[in-house]
Design an enzyme around this catalytic site. Structure first.
Site, mmCIF file in Angstrom:
data_model
loop_
_atom_site.group_PDB
_atom_site.id
_atom_site.type_symbol
_atom_site.label_atom_id
_atom_site.label_comp_id
_atom_site.label_asym_id
_atom_site.label_seq_id
_atom_site.Cartn_x
_atom_site.Cartn_y
_atom_site.Cartn_z
ATOM 1 C CE LYS A 1 16.187 -20.732 3.377
ATOM 2 N NZ LYS A 1 17.282 -20.587 2.405
ATOM 3 C CD GLU B 1 12.894 -14.172 3.595
ATOM 4 O OE1 GLU B 1 12.930 -14.801 4.675
ATOM 5 O OE2 GLU B 1 13.628 -14.454 2.623
ATOM 6 N NE ARG C 1 -3.301 2.362 2.963
ATOM 7 C CZ ARG C 1 -4.134 2.542 3.979
ATOM 8 N NH1 ARG C 1 -4.368 1.550 4.826
ATOM 9 N NH2 ARG C 1 -4.740 3.707 4.155
ATOM 10 C CG PHE C 2 1.620 2.844 3.293
ATOM 11 C CD1 PHE C 2 0.892 4.028 3.252
ATOM 12 C CD2 PHE C 2 1.161 1.810 4.083
ATOM 13 C CE1 PHE C 2 -0.272 4.164 3.999
ATOM 14 C CE2 PHE C 2 0.010 1.936 4.831
ATOM 15 C CZ PHE C 2 -0.717 3.115 4.789
ATOM 16 C CG PHE D 1 9.400 -6.384 1.826
ATOM 17 C CD1 PHE D 1 8.851 -5.615 2.838
ATOM 18 C CD2 PHE D 1 8.867 -7.639 1.596
ATOM 19 C CE1 PHE D 1 7.803 -6.080 3.605
ATOM 20 C CE2 PHE D 1 7.819 -8.121 2.360
ATOM 21 C CZ PHE D 1 7.287 -7.334 3.370
#
Length: 474
Positions: A290, A274, A52-53, A252
């Site tokens: 994993k 991750e 979202r951000f 990320f």
């Protein structure tokens, strides 16, 4: 002090990063959507800052840089001592603690990276691998404002609790951000020559065999074995990041344009899938990955790879080892009985690979700070192996070079006590006209060498595409 929120035109974080690149230490945390193929629990939230951000910062009020054993704080003066860097960051955050704003993930605090080799400041480690890119083991800015792009509400805001900056100065910054900024003097990003691998397939096979021998001897259960790719580059690193993010959307992502405190500039380009650790109102979450299979353009082949991964006993066992390790790690600072596994082996699609993702949650115990959690779990078990300390010793023996930022963590710890950090995989570092990129995978008792080596290339596939697109004509 109340949060000040000044509206900006809606745009993604990448745009706002270009608006502040002229300021010192600009950084971007960016979230991209991923597809959940299989949901094996009721936990259906999207990952990555809520997908979202985006968060953009620049011009920190202090810069915290750690090179073992010294921690430097660059503010009005430069202070240097042997204090634990986690304690230094905490000291800058806690006197300025503010209330949590539920619709703003970050409105000031610490943001930067914690390298894999920071683990040497936590546990004693052998000194075997070469260190040919001696960047700081920790590099964090203390930021008093942030630009937050909210992709659900389609709005952008400049936010601050004005702990260090005056409201009038914040208004002035807001006015500057509203003016379009051009960067006409940037040089085109270019790649030169061929990629150098620090382990060819033969060297990898030798290291792989040693890992198998350690497993048979009972030294360990799993080792994350990685190779490094390096290539010569020149020009504007932002162009590389912008292209990288188009090739490889991930939940990320991060871009850091910084210097090492001694005059050496460098950039970090992260496309991590991750989450390492998140803290929101004392609720703790980690999402270890994993299990990997490559993506295919052919829909049927892609489906077959996904099904093979989802049903793989070997990959599930590998994932479960790390889940157990992380349950123990976060349990050090969580309330007794609060640590739960909310999802196991959830299949998720990313741009170039399928992954198995699990979710572990807990509640931070009274008296503990998010930084206590980060220090107690560092580095992440999903990129070391199990047991963690012995795995790190074996990695140091078998990998030719120190990992540096790779397999460390990038993220923020807010004045409000919140935290969100990634595992710095799928991450390139550009320094001294060299771009480096690591790719690895977990080796267990029944791993196959050819498959594991190919997995490293699958994980590096988007980096290889990036290099090819910017390659200078020969």
């Amino acid at each position: 002090m109340a949060l000040i929120q000044l509206d900006l035109p809606y745009a993604d974080g990448a745009y706002w990063l270009t608006q502040v690149r002229h300021l010192p230490w600009p950084m971007l945390l960016e979230s991209g959507r991923v597809d959940t193929v299989e949901k094996q629990s009721s936990v259906d939230e999207e990952v990555g800052l809520g997908a979202r951000f985006d968060i953009v910062v620049a011009d920190p009020v202090a810069r915290i840089i750690h090179r073992r054993p010294y921690t430097e704080v660059h503010a009005h003066t430069v202070e240097r001592d042997e204090e634990d860097p986690f304690a230094v960051i905490k000291r800058w955050l806690q006197p300025h603690k503010v209330a949590r704003e539920t619709d703003v993930p970050f409105a000031g605090g610490a943001l930067g990276y914690f390298s894999y080799d920071l683990g040497r400041s936590i546990e004693p480690m052998p000194e075997l691998a070469a260190q040919d890119m001696p960047l700081p083991e920790l590099l964090v800015g203390i930021y008093d404002w942030a630009i937050v792009a909210d992709h659900h509400l389609r709005r952008c805001q400049l936010v601050s609790h004005t702990r260090f900056i005056e409201p009038a100065a914040l208004q002035g910054l807001h006015q500057q951000l509203m003016e379009k900024r051009d960067n006409p003097d940037v040089q085109p990003f270019t790649v030169y020559g061929d990629i150098a691998h620090n382990m060819d397939k033969s060297c990898y096979a030798q290291a792989f065999l040693k890992v198998k021998n350690y497993i048979r001897a009972g030294d360990c259960y799993q080792i994350n074995l990685a190779q490094r790719l390096a290539v010569k580059v020149s020009g504007d690193a932002w162009q590389a990041y912008d292209r990288f993010r188009q090739l490889s959307k991930a939940p990320f992502m991060a871009y850091l344009q910084v210097d090492d405190g001694q005059g050496l500039p460098f950039e970090v380009l992260s496309m991590s899938p991750e989450r390492f650790l998140q803290v929101t109102e004392n609720k703790v979450e980690t999402r270890p990955i994993k299990g990997t299979r490559p993506r295919h353009s052919d829909a049927e082949l892609d489906r077959q790879e996904a099904e093979a991964l989802a049903s793989s006993i070997k990959d599930r066992a590998e994932n479960l080892m790390i889940v157990d390790l992380l349950r123990n790690d976060i349990g050090k600072v969580c309330e007794i009985g609060s640590v739960k596994v909310d999802a196991l082996f959830r299949l998720q699609r990313f741009t170039n690979v399928h992954h198995l993702v699990s979710i572990v949650r807990g509640v931070l115990a009274n008296g503990y700070h998010a930084l206590d959690l980060l220090r107690g779990c560092f580095p992440g078990g999903s990129i070391t192996g199990a047991p963690k300390l012995r795995a790190m010793e074996i990695i140091e023996e078998l990998e030719p070079h120190r990992r540096g930022i790779y397999c460390g963590s990038i993220g923020y710890i807010g004045f409000d006590g919140s935290m969100d950090t990634n595992i710095a995989i799928r991450t390139a570092v550009i320094c001294n006209q060299t771009m480096t990129f690591y790719a690895g995978g977990g080796v267990v008792a029944d791993s196959d060498c050819d498959r594991e080596y190919q997995e490293t290339l699958d994980k590096a596939s988007q980096f290889l595409k990036l290099v090819a697109q910017f390659k200078a004509p020969s």
